[in-house]
Design a protein around this motif. Structure first.
Motif, PDB file in Angstrom:
ATOM      1  N   SER A  58      79.595 -24.456  -8.497  1.00  9.06           N
ATOM      2  CA  SER A  58      78.616 -24.853  -7.487  1.00  9.06           C
ATOM      3  C   SER A  58      78.340 -23.817  -6.401  1.00  9.06           C
ATOM      4  O   SER A  58      77.483 -24.045  -5.547  1.00  9.06           O
ATOM      5  N   PHE A  59      78.999 -22.673  -6.410  1.00  7.78           N
ATOM      6  CA  PHE A  59      78.685 -21.636  -5.429  1.00  7.78           C
ATOM      7  C   PHE A  59      77.239 -21.166  -5.577  1.00  7.78           C
ATOM      8  O   PHE A  59      76.618 -20.679  -4.639  1.00  7.78           O
ATOM      9  N   ARG A  60      76.673 -21.333  -6.754  1.00 11.29           N
ATOM     10  CA  ARG A  60      75.297 -20.907  -7.018  1.00 11.29           C
ATOM     11  C   ARG A  60      74.259 -21.845  -6.382  1.00 11.29           C
ATOM     12  O   ARG A  60      73.061 -21.624  -6.491  1.00 11.29           O
ATOM     13  N   LEU A  61      74.702 -22.901  -5.697  1.00  9.73           N
ATOM     14  CA  LEU A  61      73.749 -23.844  -5.115  1.00  9.73           C
ATOM     15  C   LEU A  61      73.036 -23.304  -3.883  1.00  9.73           C
ATOM     16  O   LEU A  61      71.989 -23.822  -3.492  1.00  9.73           O
ATOM     17  N   GLY A  62      73.598 -22.300  -3.247  1.00  8.83           N
ATOM     18  CA  GLY A  62      72.952 -21.762  -2.052  1.00  8.83           C
ATOM     19  C   GLY A  62      73.582 -20.458  -1.622  1.00  8.83           C
ATOM     20  O   GLY A  62      74.649 -20.073  -2.120  1.00  8.83           O
ATOM     21  N   MET A 134      71.099 -11.937  -5.486  1.00 14.03           N
ATOM     22  CA  MET A 134      70.980 -13.307  -4.997  1.00 14.03           C
ATOM     23  C   MET A 134      70.763 -13.328  -3.481  1.00 14.03           C
ATOM     24  O   MET A 134      71.649 -13.678  -2.706  1.00 14.03           O
ATOM     25  N   THR A 135      69.579 -12.956  -3.075  1.00 12.70           N
ATOM     26  CA  THR A 135      69.208 -13.008  -1.662  1.00 12.70           C
ATOM     27  C   THR A 135      68.895 -14.450  -1.260  1.00 12.70           C
ATOM     28  O   THR A 135      68.786 -15.338  -2.111  1.00 12.70           O
ATOM     29  N   LYS A 136      68.715 -14.684   0.029  1.00 11.68           N
ATOM     30  CA  LYS A 136      68.366 -16.031   0.498  1.00 11.68           C
ATOM     31  C   LYS A 136      67.045 -16.485  -0.114  1.00 11.68           C
ATOM     32  O   LYS A 136      66.901 -17.647  -0.523  1.00 11.68           O
ATOM     33  N   ASP A 137      66.086 -15.572  -0.183  1.00 16.87           N
ATOM     34  CA  ASP A 137      64.791 -15.924  -0.783  1.00 16.87           C
ATOM     35  C   ASP A 137      64.933 -16.263  -2.255  1.00 16.87           C
ATOM     36  O   ASP A 137      64.269 -17.179  -2.758  1.00 16.87           O
ATOM     37  N   GLU A 138      65.794 -15.527  -2.952  1.00 19.79           N
ATOM     38  CA  GLU A 138      65.961 -15.782  -4.387  1.00 19.79           C
ATOM     39  C   GLU A 138      66.664 -17.118  -4.623  1.00 19.79           C
ATOM     40  O   GLU A 138      66.333 -17.841  -5.566  1.00 19.79           O
TER      41      GLU A 138
END
Length: 253
Positions: A58-62, A134-138
């Motif tokens: 779940s780290f990929r959630l944000g 994995m930027t904030k926009d991405e």
């Protein structure tokens, strides 16, 4: 929470830590509620127990992980998968008061730590590349694509008259056949009765260029676009393809 209170209270102050996954895959990708998380934080804090977050998936959630939008913070977090760019990796992070047990400050650490893939050069390079991408926009973009995927798949179930459900959040989704709603591990387990039919669907998707796991779990990645999402719910040919249990039939095949 009543069952958790009963189980945790039975352990009492002998419990060193409680570990939680905010989006457990085996429980059907049903997100933990803020109320339950707050309860668990209060319980562990009152007994000087640690709260551990399993964010291997779940780290990929944000951008700041599954706990990122919450005012509640874990004492320890376990990471994997995405931070290695797909190569084998595992990591543990926490506050200095917790992590100091690993520190060899002039003497042997309280807890010895080593691993086969520790500081593996290939994993570190792949992980750095993945994190840089994995930027904030991405994160915002792939999470939106994930919303679109869940909507498109749910719409496909309804338009086809199929009893099914789509769970998940962010860039993760999971499909269930034969279950109208998934809100617990019990629901997810009962839906496994239709695993053969789900397998047909997964193979059909694979033949059309869509690869998801054998339990119906899918993940959005950075190269994906709305065109890829449209492919997920593309109609199957008139002949062949998976046989899906429909509400009209009232049974699965």
């Amino acid at each position: 929470m009543e069952n958790s209170e009963r189980i945790l209270s039975a352990a009492g102050c002998d419990l060193a830590a409680a570990l939680i996954d905010l989006l457990p895959s085996r429980a059907g990708l049903v997100q933990i509620t803020p109320e339950y998380l707050a309860y668990l934080r209060r319980w562990t804090s009152a007994r000087s127990a640690l709260l551990i977050s399993d964010e291997v998936l779940s780290f990929r959630l944000g951008y700041t992980g599954a706990f990122g939008e919450s005012s509640i913070k874990p004492d320890i977090t376990a990471f994997g998968k995405i931070i290695g760019g797909g190569l084998p990796i595992g990591a543990v992070a926490g506050g200095s008061d917790v992590m100091k047990v690993f520190a060899p400050l002039g003497k042997r650490p309280h807890v010895a730590h080593s691993g086969t893939f520790t500081a593996n050069p290939m994993t570190m390079v792949a992980g750095l590349a993945a994190m840089a991408a994995m930027t904030k926009d991405e994160f915002r973009r792939i999470n939106q694509v994930g919303d679109d995927a869940r909507r498109v798949l749910a719409d496909a179930f309804r338009s086809a008259g199929v009893t099914g459900a789509v769970t998940g959040t962010g860039s993760l989704f999971r499909i269930f056949i034969g279950a109208g709603k998934i809100s617990s591990y019990t629901d997810a387990h009962l839906a496994s009765r239709h695993s053969a039919t789900l397998g047909d669907v997964i193979r059909h998707m694979r033949d059309r260029g869509g690869l998801i796991s054998q339990v119906g779990l899918g993940a959005i990645s950075t190269p994906m676009t709305p065109t890829d999402i449209g492919m997920l719910a593309a109609r199957r040919p008139a002949r062949g393809g998976p046989q899906i249990p429909c509400e009209k039939r009232g049974r699965s095949r």
